[in-house]
Motif scaffolding. Structure first.
Motif, short mmCIF file in Angstrom:
data_model
loop_
_atom_site.label_atom_id
_atom_site.label_comp_id
_atom_site.label_asym_id
_atom_site.label_seq_id
_atom_site.Cartn_x
_atom_site.Cartn_y
_atom_site.Cartn_z
N ALA A 105 0.87 -1.30 -0.01
CA ALA A 105 -0.04 0.03 0.04
C ALA A 105 1.07 1.33 0.05
CB ALA A 105 -1.01 0.00 1.23
N TRP A 106 2.14 1.01 0.46
CA TRP A 106 2.88 2.24 0.60
C TRP A 106 3.50 2.70 -0.67
CZ3 TRP A 106 6.19 3.70 5.19
CH2 TRP A 106 7.18 4.35 4.99
N LEU A 107 3.25 1.80 -1.69
CA LEU A 107 3.78 2.04 -3.07
C LEU A 107 2.79 2.30 -4.17
CD1 LEU A 107 6.88 -0.24 -3.10
CD2 LEU A 107 7.07 2.24 -2.71
N ALA A 108 1.62 1.88 -3.65
CA ALA A 108 0.39 1.83 -4.71
C ALA A 108 0.03 3.21 -5.21
CB ALA A 108 -0.61 1.07 -3.98
N SER A 109 -0.59 3.22 -6.31
CA SER A 109 -1.36 4.26 -7.09
C SER A 109 -2.78 4.43 -6.87
CB SER A 109 -0.99 4.39 -8.47
OG SER A 109 -1.50 5.41 -9.33
N TYR A 110 -3.18 5.30 -6.59
CA TYR A 110 -4.65 5.37 -6.10
C TYR A 110 -5.59 6.29 -6.94
CZ TYR A 110 -3.61 3.49 -1.52
OH TYR A 110 -3.08 2.88 -0.47
N ASP A 111 -6.62 5.88 -7.44
CA ASP A 111 -7.43 6.63 -8.22
C ASP A 111 -8.33 7.67 -6.99
OD1 ASP A 111 -7.03 5.68 -10.96
OD2 ASP A 111 -8.41 4.04 -10.05
N TRP A 112 -8.63 8.96 -7.37
CA TRP A 112 -9.25 9.83 -6.44
C TRP A 112 -10.46 10.63 -6.92
CZ3 TRP A 112 -9.61 15.20 -6.32
CH2 TRP A 112 -8.81 15.61 -7.14
N THR A 113 -11.33 10.62 -6.06
CA THR A 113 -12.55 11.69 -6.48
C THR A 113 -12.23 12.81 -5.07
OG1 THR A 113 -13.93 10.24 -5.47
CG2 THR A 113 -13.48 10.08 -7.90
N ALA A 114 -12.88 13.95 -5.14
CA ALA A 114 -13.07 14.89 -4.31
C ALA A 114 -14.74 14.49 -3.71
CB ALA A 114 -13.28 16.37 -5.01
N THR A 115 -14.87 14.63 -2.30
CA THR A 115 -15.96 14.45 -1.84
C THR A 115 -16.32 15.73 -0.97
OG1 THR A 115 -14.68 13.38 0.02
CG2 THR A 115 -15.62 11.87 -1.48
N GLY A 116 -15.49 16.69 -1.39
CA GLY A 116 -15.79 18.02 -0.57
C GLY A 116 -14.73 19.10 -1.00
N PRO A 117 -14.59 20.22 -0.80
CA PRO A 117 -13.44 21.04 -0.87
C PRO A 117 -12.24 20.79 -0.07
CG PRO A 117 -15.40 22.17 0.31
CD PRO A 117 -15.83 20.96 -0.08
N ALA A 118 -12.45 20.15 1.14
CA ALA A 118 -11.26 19.77 1.96
C ALA A 118 -11.41 18.16 2.24
CB ALA A 118 -11.52 20.50 3.15
N ALA A 119 -11.96 17.34 1.16
CA ALA A 119 -11.63 15.89 1.49
C ALA A 119 -11.72 15.07 0.21
CB ALA A 119 -13.11 15.55 2.10
N VAL A 120 -11.16 14.12 0.34
CA VAL A 120 -10.84 13.19 -0.92
C VAL A 120 -11.30 11.61 -0.59
CG1 VAL A 120 -9.46 14.64 -2.38
CG2 VAL A 120 -8.39 13.31 -0.58
#
Length: 314
Positions: A105-120
């Motif tokens: 997990a330390w090296l993995a690449s993650y997809d991301w989406t915003a769930t708020g202006p200060a949250a992902v």
């Protein structure tokens, strides 16, 4: 887009950096590199409490030379706050494959989406173990919270180690810094316990003191550990649920480790909420403390760690 107000995004050395902010904090997240939190800045003093390695975040896609799992991990280690899963410490042979130092997990690449202006929300699927990970990072006032849910998507039970690895540096870490924890016991190894704070583990030596420490904290009355610098006027408090992570690793370098990777030059303190100890990998823990965690097929486990910054009482 998901209709949610987005955090700001920039690019550094080819990496996408997601910036989460509040009036008190500025937090940088690198989804493509472990979902690392590389910066937590206390805005009233303009102080970043996270430690940064000498080489920092390497350029994305650079050539990686062969080496041990420790060498490869260190080459990709910018400092900051990482997820350690499904292995911690030494490499371990599990289910027909090597789980490297501190896990995939330390090296993995993650997809991301915003769930708020200060949250992902970040998502990834591991390869060397049958786990998917959902990682939520949210900034709220003076606190940043990392909530992780791991799911065993395989059809057999798997034993794991799991921890968080927030590493703190100067100016928060210095000779005037003290460490506060709700731990009762310090273990230098599975046969050497001492009452907290052991031999001065609540004080931080000066840079270049030729001190290197690795210990394991146990017997927490609550999941709480703090790094306090009254001279700076700032403290950093970690809180977590001890039901899943009843231990914490304590790692300090003040010029005590010669040769690779620190060459006697590192000055860093990490307090690491953890399911398991010591630093011998799953196979070593299985034969000593027995603190590894079994995750059944289809089972989900969730861990939450919060870092809160604020002024000291003085």
């Amino acid at each position: 887009m998901n209709g949610v107000s987005e955090p700001s995004v920039s690019t550094y050395r080819g990496w996408e950096i997601v910036h989460l902010t509040s009036n008190e904090l500025g937090v940088d997240v690198v989804p493509g590199k472990g979902g690392d939190v590389t910066s937590v800045r206390w805005r009233p003093l303009d102080v970043d409490v996270m430690w940064r390695t000498r080489w920092g975040l390497r350029p994305r896609g650079e050539h990686v030379t062969a080496g041990s799992s420790e060498a490869l991990l260190m080459q990709a280690y910018p400092g900051g706050w990482q997820t350690v899963f499904p292995n911690a410490g030494a490499p371990s042979q599990e289910h027909g494959v090597e789980w490297g130092m501190h896990g995939e997990a330390w090296l993995a690449s993650y997809d991301w989406t915003a769930t708020g202006p200060a949250a992902v929300e970040l998502r990834t699927d591991l390869v060397r173990s049958p786990f998917s990970i959902v990682k939520r990072i949210e900034v709220d006032g003076p606190a940043v919270t990392v909530t992780e849910t791991v799911r065993n998507d395989g059809a057999e039970p798997v034993e794991v180690m799991w921890s968080h690895h927030p590493a703190f540096g100067a100016p928060l870490v210095g000779p005037s810094t003290r460490v506060e924890t709700a731990a009762q016991t310090v273990w230098l190894d599975p046969t050497t316990p001492a009452p907290w704070p052991g031999d001065g583990f609540d004080r931080v030596p000066a840079p270049g003191s030729e001190v290197s420490r690795l210990a394991f904290l146990d017997g927490f009355t609550q999941g709480r550990a703090g790094i306090v610098n009254d001279e700076l006027g700032l403290r950093a408090d970690l809180t977590w649920d001890t039901a899943l992570m009843p231990h914490a690793w304590y790692w300090l370098e003040a010029g005590g480790r010669a040769g690779f990777p620190w060459y006697s030059g590192a000055y860093v303190l990490a307090l690491e909420p953890a399911t398991s100890w010591p630093d011998t990998g799953v196979s070593g823990v299985r034969s000593t403390t027995g603190t590894q965690v079994a995750v059944a097929p289809g089972e989900e486990r969730t861990a939450t760690v919060t870092l809160t910054l604020g002024p000291t009482a003085g």
